[in-house]
Design a protein around this motif. Structure first.
Motif, PDB file in Angstrom:
ATOM      1  N   SER A  53       2.882  -1.075   1.574  1.00 55.33           N
ATOM      2  CA  SER A  53       2.006  -0.432   2.564  1.00 55.33           C
ATOM      3  C   SER A  53       2.630  -0.495   3.958  1.00 55.33           C
ATOM      4  CB  SER A  53       0.608  -1.044   2.554  1.00 55.33           C
ATOM      5  OG  SER A  53       0.598  -2.333   3.111  1.00 55.33           O
ATOM      6  N   LYS A  54       3.269  -1.594   4.284  1.00 54.02           N
ATOM      7  CA  LYS A  54       3.942  -1.702   5.583  1.00 54.02           C
ATOM      8  C   LYS A  54       5.157  -0.786   5.648  1.00 54.02           C
ATOM      9  CE  LYS A  54       2.453  -6.359   6.772  1.00 54.02           C
ATOM     10  NZ  LYS A  54       2.861  -7.747   7.012  1.00 54.02           N
ATOM     11  N   ASP A  57       3.893   2.722   5.798  1.00 54.30           N
ATOM     12  CA  ASP A  57       2.877   2.874   6.844  1.00 54.30           C
ATOM     13  C   ASP A  57       1.627   3.587   6.316  1.00 54.30           C
ATOM     14  OD1 ASP A  57       1.843   2.476   9.398  1.00 54.30           O
ATOM     15  OD2 ASP A  57       2.590   4.405  10.136  1.00 54.30           O
ATOM     16  N   SER A  59      -2.189   2.604   3.886  1.00 53.64           N
ATOM     17  CA  SER A  59      -3.046   1.496   3.464  1.00 53.64           C
ATOM     18  C   SER A  59      -2.832   1.191   1.982  1.00 53.64           C
ATOM     19  CB  SER A  59      -4.516   1.844   3.697  1.00 53.64           C
ATOM     20  OG  SER A  59      -4.928   2.866   2.810  1.00 53.64           O
ATOM     21  N   ASP A  61      -5.280   0.819  -0.003  1.00 59.23           N
ATOM     22  CA  ASP A  61      -6.229   1.729  -0.644  1.00 59.23           C
ATOM     23  C   ASP A  61      -5.577   3.069  -0.958  1.00 59.23           C
ATOM     24  OD1 ASP A  61      -8.222  -0.160  -0.605  1.00 59.23           O
ATOM     25  OD2 ASP A  61      -9.385   0.784   0.986  1.00 59.23           O
ATOM     26  N   TYR A  62      -4.772   3.577  -0.035  1.00 59.22           N
ATOM     27  CA  TYR A  62      -4.074   4.836  -0.265  1.00 59.22           C
ATOM     28  C   TYR A  62      -3.093   4.689  -1.432  1.00 59.22           C
ATOM     29  CZ  TYR A  62      -1.212   8.967   0.394  1.00 59.22           C
ATOM     30  OH  TYR A  62      -0.534  10.150   0.174  1.00 59.22           O
ATOM     31  N   GLU A  67      -8.171   6.046  -1.532  1.00 57.45           N
ATOM     32  CA  GLU A  67      -8.308   6.772  -0.275  1.00 57.45           C
ATOM     33  C   GLU A  67      -7.262   7.878  -0.266  1.00 57.45           C
ATOM     34  OE1 GLU A  67      -6.330   5.226   3.720  1.00 57.45           O
ATOM     35  OE2 GLU A  67      -8.202   4.196   3.283  1.00 57.45           O
TER      36      GLU A  67
END
Length: 68
Positions: A53-54, A57, A59, A61-62, A67
């Motif tokens: 996720s980092k 960039d 989430s 959830d994505y 999401e």
């Protein structure tokens, strides 16, 4: 999660113009792990989800399809 996650990972990787080997090097994992994740044969652990996720960039959830 596996199929949605795998497809999301493929899309994000390609958006960055990276192959599996390049992504594996960036994340300090094996190319085999990237392949297993993308093909839904293995799910990443929480630490890997945080790193992904980092790196991309987005989430968590994505990444897992909760999401858009």
């Amino acid at each position: 999660m596996s199929n949605i996650f795998g497809q999301t990972l493929i899309e994000l990787r390609k958006e960055k113009g990276l192959g599996q080997i390049e992504l594996a090097k960036e994340l300090n994992v094996s190319k085999g792990i990237i392949s297993l994740w993308e093909n839904g044969l293995r799910e990443p652990g929480m630490n890997s989800l945080i790193v992904l996720s980092k790196f991309f960039d987005v989430s968590i959830d994505y990444l897992v399809g909760l999401e858009k």
